[in-house]
Write a protein that holds these residues in place. Sequence first.
Motif, PDB file in Angstrom:
ATOM      1  N   GLN A 192       0.834  -1.200   0.000  1.00 26.30           N
ATOM      2  CA  GLN A 192       0.000   0.000   0.000  1.00 26.30           C
ATOM      3  C   GLN A 192       0.867   1.248   0.000  1.00 26.30           C
ATOM      4  O   GLN A 192       1.961   1.264   0.559  1.00 26.30           O
ATOM      5  CB  GLN A 192      -0.927  -0.025   1.210  1.00 26.30           C
ATOM      6  CG  GLN A 192      -1.869  -1.229   1.138  1.00 26.30           C
ATOM      7  CD  GLN A 192      -3.083  -1.074   1.993  1.00 26.30           C
ATOM      8  OE1 GLN A 192      -2.971  -0.710   3.145  1.00 26.30           O
ATOM      9  NE2 GLN A 192      -4.239  -1.386   1.454  1.00 26.30           N
ATOM     10  N   CYS A 193       0.357   2.283  -0.649  1.00 25.48           N
ATOM     11  CA  CYS A 193       1.112   3.525  -0.795  1.00 25.48           C
ATOM     12  C   CYS A 193       1.448   4.119   0.574  1.00 25.48           C
ATOM     13  O   CYS A 193       0.586   4.208   1.443  1.00 25.48           O
ATOM     14  CB  CYS A 193       0.298   4.524  -1.615  1.00 25.48           C
ATOM     15  SG  CYS A 193       1.073   6.138  -1.732  1.00 25.48           S
ATOM     16  N   ASP A 194       2.688   4.510   0.721  1.00 28.44           N
ATOM     17  CA  ASP A 194       3.170   5.077   1.974  1.00 28.44           C
ATOM     18  C   ASP A 194       2.477   6.389   2.309  1.00 28.44           C
ATOM     19  O   ASP A 194       2.418   6.788   3.461  1.00 28.44           O
ATOM     20  CB  ASP A 194       4.685   5.323   1.829  1.00 28.44           C
ATOM     21  CG  ASP A 194       5.370   5.475   3.164  1.00 28.44           C
ATOM     22  OD1 ASP A 194       5.240   4.564   4.000  1.00 28.44           O
ATOM     23  OD2 ASP A 194       6.026   6.509   3.367  1.00 28.44           O
ATOM     24  N   LEU A 195       1.935   7.059   1.290  1.00 30.01           N
ATOM     25  CA  LEU A 195       1.378   8.387   1.517  1.00 30.01           C
ATOM     26  C   LEU A 195      -0.148   8.402   1.590  1.00 30.01           C
ATOM     27  O   LEU A 195      -0.715   9.114   2.389  1.00 30.01           O
ATOM     28  CB  LEU A 195       1.851   9.343   0.408  1.00 30.01           C
ATOM     29  CG  LEU A 195       3.375   9.517   0.334  1.00 30.01           C
ATOM     30  CD1 LEU A 195       3.759  10.370  -0.861  1.00 30.01           C
ATOM     31  CD2 LEU A 195       3.918  10.135   1.610  1.00 30.01           C
ATOM     32  N   CYS A 196      -0.813   7.635   0.725  1.00 33.87           N
ATOM     33  CA  CYS A 196      -2.279   7.711   0.707  1.00 33.87           C
ATOM     34  C   CYS A 196      -2.951   6.397   1.099  1.00 33.87           C
ATOM     35  O   CYS A 196      -4.152   6.375   1.335  1.00 33.87           O
ATOM     36  CB  CYS A 196      -2.768   8.158  -0.668  1.00 33.87           C
ATOM     37  SG  CYS A 196      -2.580   6.900  -1.935  1.00 33.87           S
ATOM     38  N   GLY A 197      -2.197   5.314   1.141  1.00 33.93           N
ATOM     39  CA  GLY A 197      -2.778   4.037   1.547  1.00 33.93           C
ATOM     40  C   GLY A 197      -3.401   3.247   0.412  1.00 33.93           C
ATOM     41  O   GLY A 197      -3.815   2.099   0.611  1.00 33.93           O
ATOM     42  N   VAL A 233       5.169   4.096  -3.211  1.00 33.96           N
ATOM     43  CA  VAL A 233       4.326   5.247  -3.555  1.00 33.96           C
ATOM     44  C   VAL A 233       3.495   4.938  -4.800  1.00 33.96           C
ATOM     45  O   VAL A 233       4.025   4.422  -5.790  1.00 33.96           O
ATOM     46  CB  VAL A 233       5.199   6.496  -3.836  1.00 33.96           C
ATOM     47  CG1 VAL A 233       4.325   7.718  -3.989  1.00 33.96           C
ATOM     48  CG2 VAL A 233       6.193   6.723  -2.731  1.00 33.96           C
ATOM     49  N   CYS A 234       2.203   5.299  -4.756  1.00 30.14           N
ATOM     50  CA  CYS A 234       1.339   5.048  -5.914  1.00 30.14           C
ATOM     51  C   CYS A 234       1.592   6.113  -6.997  1.00 30.14           C
ATOM     52  O   CYS A 234       2.241   7.135  -6.740  1.00 30.14           O
ATOM     53  CB  CYS A 234      -0.131   5.057  -5.493  1.00 30.14           C
ATOM     54  SG  CYS A 234      -0.770   6.689  -5.100  1.00 30.14           S
ATOM     55  N   SER A 235       1.057   5.865  -8.174  1.00 25.58           N
ATOM     56  CA  SER A 235       1.287   6.775  -9.308  1.00 25.58           C
ATOM     57  C   SER A 235       0.804   8.193  -9.010  1.00 25.58           C
ATOM     58  O   SER A 235       1.460   9.165  -9.365  1.00 25.58           O
ATOM     59  CB  SER A 235       0.562   6.264 -10.552  1.00 25.58           C
ATOM     60  OG  SER A 235       0.871   4.928 -10.754  1.00 25.58           O
ATOM     61  N   SER A 236      -0.361   8.309  -8.354  1.00 31.40           N
ATOM     62  CA  SER A 236      -0.917   9.637  -8.080  1.00 31.40           C
ATOM     63  C   SER A 236      -0.021  10.417  -7.131  1.00 31.40           C
ATOM     64  O   SER A 236       0.274  11.598  -7.368  1.00 31.40           O
ATOM     65  CB  SER A 236      -2.314   9.531  -7.453  1.00 31.40           C
ATOM     66  OG  SER A 236      -3.130   8.776  -8.280  1.00 31.40           O
ATOM     67  N   CYS A 237       0.410   9.760  -6.067  1.00 32.71           N
ATOM     68  CA  CYS A 237       1.277  10.445  -5.098  1.00 32.71           C
ATOM     69  C   CYS A 237       2.629  10.744  -5.729  1.00 32.71           C
ATOM     70  O   CYS A 237       3.225  11.782  -5.460  1.00 32.71           O
ATOM     71  CB  CYS A 237       1.466   9.608  -3.835  1.00 32.71           C
ATOM     72  SG  CYS A 237      -0.042   9.510  -2.854  1.00 32.71           S
ATOM     73  N   PHE A 238       3.080   9.839  -6.604  1.00 35.87           N
ATOM     74  CA  PHE A 238       4.355  10.067  -7.297  1.00 35.87           C
ATOM     75  C   PHE A 238       4.251  11.334  -8.141  1.00 35.87           C
ATOM     76  O   PHE A 238       5.153  12.176  -8.144  1.00 35.87           O
ATOM     77  CB  PHE A 238       4.701   8.859  -8.159  1.00 35.87           C
ATOM     78  CG  PHE A 238       6.012   9.000  -8.878  1.00 35.87           C
ATOM     79  CD1 PHE A 238       7.205   8.701  -8.233  1.00 35.87           C
ATOM     80  CD2 PHE A 238       6.061   9.434 -10.185  1.00 35.87           C
ATOM     81  CE1 PHE A 238       8.414   8.848  -8.874  1.00 35.87           C
ATOM     82  CE2 PHE A 238       7.267   9.583 -10.844  1.00 35.87           C
ATOM     83  CZ  PHE A 238       8.452   9.291 -10.182  1.00 35.87           C
TER      84      PHE A 238
HETATM   85 ZN   LIG Z   1      -0.551   7.281  -2.901  1.00 30.16          ZN
END
Ligand SMILES: [Zn+2]
Length: 252
Positions: A25-30, A44-49
């Motif tokens: 799961q993304c470290d920033l948004c889950g 990190v997911c694409s959006s947070c990246f």
């Molecule tokens: Zn994310």
Amino acid sequence: MTWQTVDWQKKIQTLYNKLLLSLGQCDLCGNNLNNCILPQQTLVCSSCFADLPLFKQAIVQGDLLNWPSINKALPNINFDHLVSLSPYLPPFTQWLPQLKYQGRFELASLLSTLLAQLFTQESFEKYALPFDLMLSVPLHPRKWQIRGFNQAHLLAKPLAHHLQIPYDRTALARVKNNNSQVGQSGKQRRNNLVDAFMLVKALPRNTKHVLLVDDVLTTGSTTNEISKILKRADVRTVTVATICLSLPETKN
Ligand SMILES: [Zn+2]
């Protein structure tokens, strides 16, 4: 009773965090990480990246010293080029302390991968020197013993692997220990750092272009002092690479 509750809460939180990571799961948004951009990237997911506050490298042609306010904030420097991912803004303001003080080593892998990517961008062609050697900013042995690791080394080692540059973690040593420099002025930092570093062994013959790695550049005093030593050892150019710049002028 109270202390037991607090203890368990901490343990459960730690286990939960580990579980989130193991579930990808993304470290920033889950959100889950099905759409990773980088193969090595698992945090990190694409959006947070896409939302990371990265410097626009094309504008500065791969060298942040071309940015007038950065150049102005770093007078009398001994290094020649400056490469950095981002101003010291979230999430880097969380990630770098987590790497440094909480030993979140998986962040070193992510951050070094992002830094390595910069060197493959078109804007870097002008400065794509054939680096002869990579060095990292050393810690004083006492600080290293207490912390257990050097965060600059954790970043440099995978970066050297990505960029295929010989890396020597032991050529430089910090021989003068200072208290934390956080909150000190540029002048105080410069005074503290006089004779703080030394080359403890000769550089390989014909070492002309060096890449020097650190986690954050704040006043440039540390990298400046090391660059001075390297230039005395006949190094022609020093390129400094950091994850973040924390110059007051670059925070916004
Ligand atoms: Zn994310």
